[in-house]
Design a protein around this motif. Structure first.
Motif, mmCIF file in Angstrom:
data_model
loop_
_atom_site.group_PDB
_atom_site.id
_atom_site.type_symbol
_atom_site.label_atom_id
_atom_site.label_comp_id
_atom_site.label_asym_id
_atom_site.label_seq_id
_atom_site.Cartn_x
_atom_site.Cartn_y
_atom_site.Cartn_z
ATOM 1 N N THR A 6 72.040 -11.613 -11.416
ATOM 2 C CA THR A 6 71.939 -10.517 -12.378
ATOM 3 C C THR A 6 72.715 -9.312 -11.862
ATOM 4 O O THR A 6 72.365 -8.720 -10.834
ATOM 5 C CB THR A 6 70.466 -10.127 -12.588
ATOM 6 O OG1 THR A 6 69.751 -11.260 -13.064
ATOM 7 C CG2 THR A 6 70.344 -8.985 -13.587
ATOM 8 N N ARG A 7 73.788 -8.987 -12.555
ATOM 9 C CA ARG A 7 74.606 -7.827 -12.191
ATOM 10 C C ARG A 7 74.730 -6.924 -13.430
ATOM 11 O O ARG A 7 75.507 -7.196 -14.332
ATOM 12 C CB ARG A 7 75.991 -8.273 -11.705
ATOM 13 C CG ARG A 7 75.952 -8.955 -10.338
ATOM 14 C CD ARG A 7 77.350 -9.317 -9.876
ATOM 15 N NE ARG A 7 77.319 -9.959 -8.572
ATOM 16 C CZ ARG A 7 77.430 -9.320 -7.405
ATOM 17 N NH1 ARG A 7 77.585 -8.007 -7.400
ATOM 18 N NH2 ARG A 7 77.398 -9.994 -6.269
ATOM 19 N N HIS A 8 73.949 -5.873 -13.444
ATOM 20 C CA HIS A 8 73.901 -4.982 -14.613
ATOM 21 C C HIS A 8 75.221 -4.258 -14.844
ATOM 22 O O HIS A 8 75.524 -3.867 -15.969
ATOM 23 C CB HIS A 8 72.768 -3.973 -14.440
ATOM 24 C CG HIS A 8 71.423 -4.592 -14.253
ATOM 25 N ND1 HIS A 8 70.748 -5.219 -15.275
ATOM 26 C CD2 HIS A 8 70.635 -4.707 -13.154
ATOM 27 C CE1 HIS A 8 69.596 -5.690 -14.836
ATOM 28 N NE2 HIS A 8 69.498 -5.396 -13.534
ATOM 29 N N ARG A 9 76.010 -4.116 -13.792
ATOM 30 C CA ARG A 9 77.268 -3.378 -13.925
ATOM 31 C C ARG A 9 78.308 -4.122 -14.757
ATOM 32 O O ARG A 9 79.306 -3.520 -15.174
ATOM 33 C CB ARG A 9 77.829 -3.080 -12.529
ATOM 34 C CG ARG A 9 77.034 -2.018 -11.780
ATOM 35 C CD ARG A 9 77.611 -1.784 -10.387
ATOM 36 N NE ARG A 9 79.016 -1.401 -10.463
ATOM 37 C CZ ARG A 9 79.785 -1.282 -9.383
ATOM 38 N NH1 ARG A 9 79.291 -1.534 -8.174
ATOM 39 N NH2 ARG A 9 81.054 -0.921 -9.509
ATOM 40 N N ARG A 10 78.084 -5.428 -15.004
ATOM 41 C CA ARG A 10 79.054 -6.164 -15.823
ATOM 42 C C ARG A 10 79.245 -5.518 -17.192
ATOM 43 O O ARG A 10 80.345 -5.534 -17.740
ATOM 44 C CB ARG A 10 78.588 -7.619 -16.007
ATOM 45 C CG ARG A 10 78.626 -8.471 -14.751
ATOM 46 C CD ARG A 10 78.093 -9.867 -15.054
ATOM 47 N NE ARG A 10 77.989 -10.666 -13.842
ATOM 48 C CZ ARG A 10 76.953 -11.423 -13.534
ATOM 49 N NH1 ARG A 10 75.913 -11.489 -14.364
ATOM 50 N NH2 ARG A 10 76.925 -12.113 -12.417
ATOM 51 N N LEU A 11 78.154 -4.982 -17.733
ATOM 52 C CA LEU A 11 78.215 -4.385 -19.076
ATOM 53 C C LEU A 11 78.611 -2.912 -19.045
ATOM 54 O O LEU A 11 78.548 -2.229 -20.057
ATOM 55 C CB LEU A 11 76.878 -4.557 -19.797
ATOM 56 C CG LEU A 11 76.439 -6.006 -20.034
ATOM 57 C CD1 LEU A 11 75.150 -6.043 -20.844
ATOM 58 C CD2 LEU A 11 77.532 -6.802 -20.753
ATOM 59 N N ARG A 12 79.016 -2.428 -17.869
ATOM 60 C CA ARG A 12 79.501 -1.054 -17.745
ATOM 61 C C ARG A 12 80.957 -1.020 -17.267
ATOM 62 O O ARG A 12 81.501 0.057 -17.008
ATOM 63 C CB ARG A 12 78.647 -0.273 -16.736
ATOM 64 C CG ARG A 12 77.163 -0.266 -17.038
ATOM 65 C CD ARG A 12 76.379 0.377 -15.899
ATOM 66 N NE ARG A 12 74.951 0.107 -16.037
ATOM 67 C CZ ARG A 12 74.101 0.014 -15.013
ATOM 68 N NH1 ARG A 12 74.550 0.171 -13.767
ATOM 69 N NH2 ARG A 12 72.836 -0.229 -15.222
ATOM 70 N N ARG A 13 81.585 -2.176 -17.168
ATOM 71 C CA ARG A 13 82.849 -2.297 -16.450
ATOM 72 C C ARG A 13 83.992 -1.557 -17.112
ATOM 73 O O ARG A 13 84.849 -0.985 -16.441
ATOM 74 C CB ARG A 13 83.205 -3.789 -16.295
ATOM 75 C CG ARG A 13 84.413 -4.073 -15.397
ATOM 76 C CD ARG A 13 84.533 -5.561 -15.101
ATOM 77 N NE ARG A 13 84.644 -6.362 -16.316
ATOM 78 C CZ ARG A 13 85.790 -6.579 -16.965
ATOM 79 N NH1 ARG A 13 86.919 -6.035 -16.531
ATOM 80 N NH2 ARG A 13 85.819 -7.327 -18.054
ATOM 81 N N THR A 14 84.055 -1.543 -18.457
ATOM 82 C CA THR A 14 85.132 -0.867 -19.162
ATOM 83 C C THR A 14 84.557 -0.010 -20.278
ATOM 84 O O THR A 14 83.422 -0.223 -20.738
ATOM 85 C CB THR A 14 86.132 -1.863 -19.780
ATOM 86 O OG1 THR A 14 85.478 -2.558 -20.862
ATOM 87 C CG2 THR A 14 86.643 -2.866 -18.747
ATOM 88 N N ALA A 15 85.381 0.940 -20.754
ATOM 89 C CA ALA A 15 84.952 1.790 -21.867
ATOM 90 C C ALA A 15 84.660 0.959 -23.106
ATOM 91 O O ALA A 15 83.721 1.243 -23.862
ATOM 92 C CB ALA A 15 86.018 2.839 -22.164
ATOM 93 N N GLY A 16 85.471 -0.092 -23.328
ATOM 94 C CA GLY A 16 85.262 -0.947 -24.487
ATOM 95 C C GLY A 16 83.928 -1.663 -24.439
ATOM 96 O O GLY A 16 83.210 -1.742 -25.443
ATOM 97 N N ILE A 17 83.578 -2.195 -23.266
ATOM 98 C CA ILE A 17 82.300 -2.898 -23.134
ATOM 99 C C ILE A 17 81.143 -1.909 -23.249
ATOM 100 O O ILE A 17 80.132 -2.200 -23.917
ATOM 101 C CB ILE A 17 82.242 -3.665 -21.795
ATOM 102 C CG1 ILE A 17 83.275 -4.799 -21.791
ATOM 103 C CG2 ILE A 17 80.839 -4.234 -21.563
ATOM 104 C CD1 ILE A 17 83.396 -5.510 -20.454
ATOM 105 N N ARG A 18 81.274 -0.754 -22.631
ATOM 106 C CA ARG A 18 80.202 0.250 -22.731
ATOM 107 C C ARG A 18 79.968 0.646 -24.184
ATOM 108 O O ARG A 18 78.822 0.794 -24.628
ATOM 109 C CB ARG A 18 80.547 1.486 -21.885
ATOM 110 C CG ARG A 18 80.509 1.225 -20.388
ATOM 111 C CD ARG A 18 80.544 2.525 -19.591
ATOM 112 N NE ARG A 18 81.763 3.296 -19.792
ATOM 113 C CZ ARG A 18 82.883 3.144 -19.098
ATOM 114 N NH1 ARG A 18 82.951 2.207 -18.143
ATOM 115 N NH2 ARG A 18 83.951 3.905 -19.330
#
Length: 333
Positions: A6-18
């Motif tokens: 579980t790596r929560h930062r995956r969904l913060r990686r780019t502006a598009g994903i955020r």
């Protein structure tokens, strides 16, 4: 699942994903912009305690309305600073009062704007209270008469609806004000006009700059006998519940920033649209800090407004509305 699966930062990686997973969206349609209208000619006078907010005379109001429309904001809340004050606030319900004049003018200039009319007596009375004041014979003190005040608030609301207001926003905190105004509007043929009730309005220190803007400070005493104690939260449910039963179309919490818990509570308890009022001192503190270079104004404002919406607000009344709307479009202010 345990780290590193579980790596929560995956969904913060780019502006598009955020942006894709963002839970709370702030838009210009969320905002209502307050405007102060006064008598005179060629008046565009900055309010000293509210940088960037002005008093406008009718002949200068159109330029402000054009700027509101250009910013993308779609709703305004009109406050009036009258030429004449008396003990019964007669300018508030005068057919040619300053708010009524402004409503008619704004409707002609920008019919697409939603016009919300503040319905109170404080800035129209010479004593600065939100109703009729009389001497209590038993105590010898001045008191605000609840039921006599309702009669004048109804007259004010009807005159505003007649002028073309889309929404009546009674801010007086008299008991039974929603029922009285709803009945008065219906009897006058304005059953389609909505009521945005100041349901939960605290006796707050955050109103200071507004009283400077509206010239509405009480001339004696305070408003603690009709506005709520800041220490109370269960009382907010009782206040809102009464307004729902009396016919309110929207509920409000005022102020917003120090009362986000109350905002969340009302969101969970009621299904009516919920309004947060980002009040004058909340605005002025940000402007003062930004002027001193202590904060990033754009970042603070958008974060604060997002917090209000995240807490449950569907609509936010804010003096930052024009700037925030432009920032959301990526424009510089």
């Amino acid at each position: 699942m345990a780290f590193p699966i579980t790596r929560h930062r995956r969904l913060r990686r780019t502006a598009g994903i955020r942006g894709m997973v963002r839970e709370t969206l702030l838009t210009a349609e969320d905002f209502i912009y307050p405007i102060f209208v006064t008598h005179g000619t060629n008046v565009k006078e900055e309010i000293p305690s509210m940088p960037g907010v002005y008093h406008f005379s009718m002949d200068r109001l159109e330029e402000e309305i054009r700027d509101v429309v250009a910013s993308g904001v779609r709703s305004v809340l009109l406050f009036g600073v009258p030429e004449h004050k008396d003990s019964i606030g007669s300018s508030a319900y005068d057919r040619d009062g300053i708010v009524q004049q402004a409503i008619r003018a704004v409707k002609s200039w920008a019919p697409e704007l939603v016009i919300v009319a503040d319905t109170c007596l404080c800035q129209f009375t010479d004593h600065g209270h939100c109703g009729i004041v009389h001497q209590d014979t038993a105590s010898g003190t001045a008191v605000v008469d609840n039921d006599q005040s309702l009669e004048l608030l109804v007259r004010t609301a009807v005159s505003q609806a007649e002028a073309g207001a889309d929404i009546i926003a009674p801010s007086n905190m008299m008991d039974g004000f929603v029922h009285a105004i709803r009945s008065g509007l219906d009897d006058a043929g304005y059953s389609d006009i909505a009521i945005m009730s100041y349901s939960v309005k605290y006796a707050s220190a955050f109103y200071g700059p507004f009283r400077d803007a509206a010239h509405s400070a009480p001339q004696f005493g305070d408003r603690k006998t009709y506005q709520m104690d800041p220490a109370n939260v269960r009382e907010a449910i009782r206040e809102a519940d009464s307004d729902v039963a009396e016919g309110a179309d929207m509920l409000m919490v005022k102020p917003a920033l120090a009362y986000l818990d109350v905002l969340r509570l009302l969101k969970e308890q009621f299904d009516l649209p919920l309004v947060a009022y980002n009040v004058s001192a909340e605005y002025s503190m940000v402007k003062a800090a930004a002027a001193n270079g202590w904060i990033n104004e754009r970042g603070i404002v958008l974060e604060t407004l997002t917090g209000m919406k995240r807490a449950g607000a569907d609509i936010i009344i804010t003096y930052h509305a024009k700037d925030a709307s432009r920032w959301l479009r990526g424009e510089e202010v």
